[in-house]
Write a protein that holds these residues in place. Sequence first.
Motif, PDB file in Angstrom:
ATOM      1  N   UNK A  48      31.211  -6.087   6.329  1.00  0.00           N
ATOM      2  CA  UNK A  48      30.873  -6.164   4.904  1.00  0.00           C
ATOM      3  C   UNK A  48      30.020  -4.978   4.454  1.00  0.00           C
ATOM      4  N   UNK A  49      28.850  -4.813   5.042  1.00  0.00           N
ATOM      5  CA  UNK A  49      27.942  -3.756   4.618  1.00  0.00           C
ATOM      6  C   UNK A  49      27.181  -3.228   5.831  1.00  0.00           C
ATOM      7  N   UNK A  50      27.416  -1.967   6.154  1.00  0.00           N
ATOM      8  CA  UNK A  50      26.805  -1.378   7.350  1.00  0.00           C
ATOM      9  C   UNK A  50      25.337  -1.028   7.134  1.00  0.00           C
ATOM     10  N   UNK A  51      24.922  -0.851   5.877  1.00  0.00           N
ATOM     11  CA  UNK A  51      23.531  -0.549   5.586  1.00  0.00           C
ATOM     12  C   UNK A  51      23.382   0.603   4.617  1.00  0.00           C
ATOM     13  N   UNK A  52      22.126   1.050   4.414  1.00  0.00           N
ATOM     14  CA  UNK A  52      21.821   2.125   3.467  1.00  0.00           C
ATOM     15  C   UNK A  52      20.937   3.177   4.123  1.00  0.00           C
ATOM     16  N   UNK A  53      21.064   4.375   3.599  1.00  0.00           N
ATOM     17  CA  UNK A  53      20.117   5.445   3.908  1.00  0.00           C
ATOM     18  C   UNK A  53      19.363   5.752   2.620  1.00  0.00           C
ATOM     19  N   UNK A  54      18.034   5.606   2.656  1.00  0.00           N
ATOM     20  CA  UNK A  54      17.196   5.803   1.471  1.00  0.00           C
ATOM     21  C   UNK A  54      16.295   7.007   1.726  1.00  0.00           C
ATOM     22  N   UNK A  55      16.342   7.981   0.835  1.00  0.00           N
ATOM     23  CA  UNK A  55      15.566   9.209   1.024  1.00  0.00           C
ATOM     24  C   UNK A  55      15.171   9.796  -0.319  1.00  0.00           C
ATOM     25  N   UNK A  56      14.166  10.666  -0.289  1.00  0.00           N
ATOM     26  CA  UNK A  56      13.677  11.319  -1.505  1.00  0.00           C
ATOM     27  C   UNK A  56      14.389  12.652  -1.700  1.00  0.00           C
ATOM     28  N   UNK A  57      14.737  12.945  -2.937  1.00  0.00           N
ATOM     29  CA  UNK A  57      15.396  14.209  -3.262  1.00  0.00           C
ATOM     30  C   UNK A  57      14.503  15.119  -4.100  1.00  0.00           C
ATOM     31  N   UNK A  58      13.500  14.563  -4.763  1.00  0.00           N
ATOM     32  CA  UNK A  58      12.579  15.355  -5.568  1.00  0.00           C
ATOM     33  C   UNK A  58      11.172  14.752  -5.484  1.00  0.00           C
ATOM     34  N   UNK A  59      10.172  15.609  -5.680  1.00  0.00           N
ATOM     35  CA  UNK A  59       8.788  15.145  -5.736  1.00  0.00           C
ATOM     36  C   UNK A  59       8.026  15.407  -4.454  1.00  0.00           C
ATOM     37  N   UNK A  60       6.702  15.441  -4.592  1.00  0.00           N
ATOM     38  CA  UNK A  60       5.804  15.686  -3.468  1.00  0.00           C
ATOM     39  C   UNK A  60       4.440  15.119  -3.843  1.00  0.00           C
ATOM     40  N   UNK A  61       3.910  14.240  -2.985  1.00  0.00           N
ATOM     41  CA  UNK A  61       2.572  13.729  -3.262  1.00  0.00           C
ATOM     42  C   UNK A  61       2.369  12.260  -2.989  1.00  0.00           C
ATOM     43  N   UNK A  62       3.438  11.532  -2.572  1.00  0.00           N
ATOM     44  CA  UNK A  62       3.312  10.086  -2.377  1.00  0.00           C
ATOM     45  C   UNK A  62       4.163   9.620  -1.197  1.00  0.00           C
ATOM     46  N   UNK A  63       3.596   8.718  -0.384  1.00  0.00           N
ATOM     47  CA  UNK A  63       4.337   8.026   0.673  1.00  0.00           C
ATOM     48  C   UNK A  63       4.181   6.532   0.432  1.00  0.00           C
ATOM     49  N   UNK A  64       5.295   5.817   0.271  1.00  0.00           N
ATOM     50  CA  UNK A  64       5.264   4.364   0.090  1.00  0.00           C
ATOM     51  C   UNK A  64       5.498   3.682   1.436  1.00  0.00           C
ATOM     52  N   UNK A  91       0.832  -1.201   0.000  1.00  0.00           N
ATOM     53  CA  UNK A  91       0.000   0.000   0.000  1.00  0.00           C
ATOM     54  C   UNK A  91       0.867   1.252   0.000  1.00  0.00           C
ATOM     55  N   UNK A  92       0.212   2.364  -0.239  1.00  0.00           N
ATOM     56  CA  UNK A  92       0.877   3.663  -0.277  1.00  0.00           C
ATOM     57  C   UNK A  92      -0.178   4.725  -0.016  1.00  0.00           C
ATOM     58  N   UNK A  93       0.276   5.952   0.207  1.00  0.00           N
ATOM     59  CA  UNK A  93      -0.644   7.066   0.393  1.00  0.00           C
ATOM     60  C   UNK A  93      -0.342   8.133  -0.657  1.00  0.00           C
ATOM     61  N   UNK A  94      -1.398   8.670  -1.253  1.00  0.00           N
ATOM     62  CA  UNK A  94      -1.217   9.765  -2.189  1.00  0.00           C
ATOM     63  C   UNK A  94      -1.435   9.377  -3.634  1.00  0.00           C
ATOM     64  N   UNK A  95      -0.768  10.092  -4.516  1.00  0.00           N
ATOM     65  CA  UNK A  95      -0.935   9.964  -5.960  1.00  0.00           C
ATOM     66  C   UNK A  95      -0.145   8.771  -6.482  1.00  0.00           C
ATOM     67  N   UNK A  96      -0.833   7.853  -7.150  1.00  0.00           N
ATOM     68  CA  UNK A  96      -0.174   6.636  -7.643  1.00  0.00           C
ATOM     69  C   UNK A  96       0.777   6.902  -8.798  1.00  0.00           C
ATOM     70  N   UNK A  97       0.578   7.995  -9.543  1.00  0.00           N
ATOM     71  CA  UNK A  97       1.405   8.276 -10.717  1.00  0.00           C
ATOM     72  C   UNK A  97       2.306   9.488 -10.517  1.00  0.00           C
ATOM     73  N   UNK A  98       2.348  10.004  -9.302  1.00  0.00           N
ATOM     74  CA  UNK A  98       3.180  11.167  -9.008  1.00  0.00           C
ATOM     75  C   UNK A  98       4.661  10.844  -9.187  1.00  0.00           C
ATOM     76  N   UNK A  99       5.400  11.730  -9.837  1.00  0.00           N
ATOM     77  CA  UNK A  99       6.830  11.506 -10.107  1.00  0.00           C
ATOM     78  C   UNK A  99       7.666  11.864  -8.884  1.00  0.00           C
ATOM     79  N   UNK A 100       8.458  10.914  -8.409  1.00  0.00           N
ATOM     80  CA  UNK A 100       9.340  11.102  -7.259  1.00  0.00           C
ATOM     81  C   UNK A 100      10.744  10.655  -7.648  1.00  0.00           C
ATOM     82  N   UNK A 101      11.720  11.017  -6.859  1.00  0.00           N
ATOM     83  CA  UNK A 101      13.089  10.548  -7.070  1.00  0.00           C
ATOM     84  C   UNK A 101      13.699  10.185  -5.724  1.00  0.00           C
TER      85      UNK A 101
END
Length: 463
Positions: free
Chosen positions: A221-237, A109-119
């Motif tokens: 080996x791998x400490x992990x990742x930080x995942x964040x949005x840099x562009x777009x407004x209108x969707x939360x996954x 599921x997600x909240x907001x616009x299903x076709x909104x462009x995000x990065x």
Amino acid sequence: MKLKYLYALLLPALLYSCDDATTGIGDSTIAAGDSIPAGAATYNAYTRSILVDSVYARTNTAYLGKYTDPKYGEFSADFIAQFNCTDNFEFPETIQEITGLQLRMFYESYFGDSLNAMRLQVDTLNKVIPEKELQTFYTSVDPTQYYDSNSKPVARKAFAARGASANDSTIFNYDMYGSATTYSYYWQDVKLPTSLGQHMYDKYVDNKDNYKDAEQFIKNVLKGFYVHCTHGDGTILYFNDLQLRLTFTYLIESSSGKVDSLINGATVFAATKEVIQANRFQHSNRLKELIEEKEHTYLKTPAGIFTEVTLPVEEIADMHLRDTLNAVSVTFTRYNEKKDSKYPMGIPQNLLMVRKRDMHNFFEKNKTFDGLTSFIATYTSSGEEANRYVFPNIASLITTCINEKKEGKQDEDWNKVVLIPVKTETDSNNNIIGVKSNLDMESACLVGGEKNPIKMQVLYTTF
């Protein structure tokens, strides 16, 4: 339900069914044959909105995106995640080449616009997340403590919840009669550098103990990742599963009996409950403006705004020195709000009432409500109690507060509780066995506020 009807229903029980569990304030001796007078009273409880910039959220759901609501303002979500390694993990001995590395993120599921462009952007962590530090699991966690914002990210990707970037699949489950139910889910694939995959394999070749367990894998080996949005407004996954997929080619035995047949293979490292996944939520200053409104109160998740209730404990104690409190009920009514947004938020379905002094350790210690000093009310959407959260009996809480006052154990919050939107987990008999903070995009405006007291109804017997 109106007070007179509630009183009519409970009066026989008050007269004939008192037992050792009945909550009492005063001591008494009842002569044989004497009647027990019963009564009802109403008191005012005062509520206000309080700003909550962070909640404890040890969850396997990761939230990503940005959404600006006309009423509640801007909200953004990002996360940091580690990946697990099974104990004594081993790669095939005949690997020939590392061919790729992907971060695969699943969501239902997600909240907001299903076709909104995000990065989105993916950065590698350069510091191990301290597992024993409670603050790590609060949604105010600071990712800059664990990665270098000046370093080059390992990946960027444009995405939409249901756009071309999204993959989807449907699972059909059949019952014994052949009837099918469907379950749909989506996922986003983010291509990571093959060189990072090669680094992971090289660490295995160097020392297999680097893959001995999750702790060694994360450390070496791998400490992990930080995942964040840099562009777009209108969707939360809402990601409910994260996987790191390392692909390679390796040799197996062919029909000739020799190990000379080249095939493709893959191994998956998952983000599980055994390792850390931490969400960060940020709100704009709009919430600070909303909590100043005195005519009502708010609930806003994730984190955001809770409603604080000041209980009329002293007044009840003074008026019922010789009485037994049989029931103390309170109802919170939700306003029907105007839908001024294209994507209106959901309504919180469960409210936890917990003492303000316990609002943090309740979740840190993974408690469930006890019906004594913490309670759950479920939103009623239809019928006589529509648009309400009803707490039918909090007499034990009132008595606990009264006793603390008598013993001089009160602090500044001794007579205050907080209403917190929560998600509940139930067993096969529909009994609640788990309570966690509600992290979905939901909100409610409640009748109350400092200028509009809530009525609290007390049923009692006098000895």
